[in-house]
Design an enzyme around this catalytic site. Sequence first.
Site, short mmCIF file in Angstrom:
data_model
loop_
_atom_site.label_atom_id
_atom_site.label_comp_id
_atom_site.label_asym_id
_atom_site.label_seq_id
_atom_site.Cartn_x
_atom_site.Cartn_y
_atom_site.Cartn_z
N SER A 93 0.82 -1.21 0.00
CA SER A 93 0.00 0.00 0.00
C SER A 93 0.85 1.26 0.00
O SER A 93 1.70 1.45 0.88
CB SER A 93 -0.93 0.02 1.22
N ARG A 162 0.94 9.73 -4.07
CA ARG A 162 1.11 8.57 -4.96
C ARG A 162 0.32 8.70 -6.26
O ARG A 162 0.57 7.98 -7.23
CB ARG A 162 0.69 7.29 -4.23
N ARG A 189 -2.90 -15.90 -20.17
CA ARG A 189 -1.77 -14.97 -20.14
C ARG A 189 -0.50 -15.52 -20.77
O ARG A 189 0.49 -14.79 -20.90
CB ARG A 189 -1.52 -14.54 -18.70
#
Length: 225
Positions: A93, A162, A189
């Site tokens: 975070s 951020r 993917r």
Amino acid sequence: MSQPEIPVLDHGFVRLVDHMGTDLTVVNAARVSFGKRKEAFDAKDAELVEYLAAHEHTAPFRHAYLTFHVKAPIFVFRQWMKHRVASDFNEISGRYVEFQEDAFYVPEHFRLQAKVNKQGSEGEIPEAARAEALEAYLEACRGSVAQYKRMIALGVCREQARCVLPLGLYSEVYWTASLQAVAHFLHLRLDGHAQWEIRQYAAAVRDLTRPLFPESLKALMAQEG
């Protein structure tokens, strides 16, 4: 004991943190329907795994799980996190930690926009444009990070500062997923239509998963394919 890890891109990695189960877990989950259980995996079990995958009896594959620690650019994670079924993420975070000055991805090559696939790319840009493209890329990324650091120094909270950071910034997640979810991720993917960068991560996930569930992954990938 060190955890198996595969480097990816310039500063990324995929690290196997933990796993639950083996190929035997899959067949025992299937055989419980008949009140049966085995202690060792054999050739008949491999046949059962193939049968389960071929006939889309996928619930037994969801009794095996893997947890990976992944460091990748944010744009890779935005694609990766679309895989939510039987799959959970916890991400570093920016509200809690301050990002490093050099924590962004720098491609070795800049690709051209694909002519047919509107969302894809192909080849490389002309050699005459490569130096200028790299200069523009680095200027933008370094500038964003510099302004982020500037705002932090001015007392701006991390959760707001951020917002200026680039999509190429590296982030880290813990990803836990069922074996079936991992196989589905790999099917999509590893495909040539997926973005090159995420294909490198998918290859690392495959190479860490295959030794743990060789028969199950082979059967699931054959069915997905």
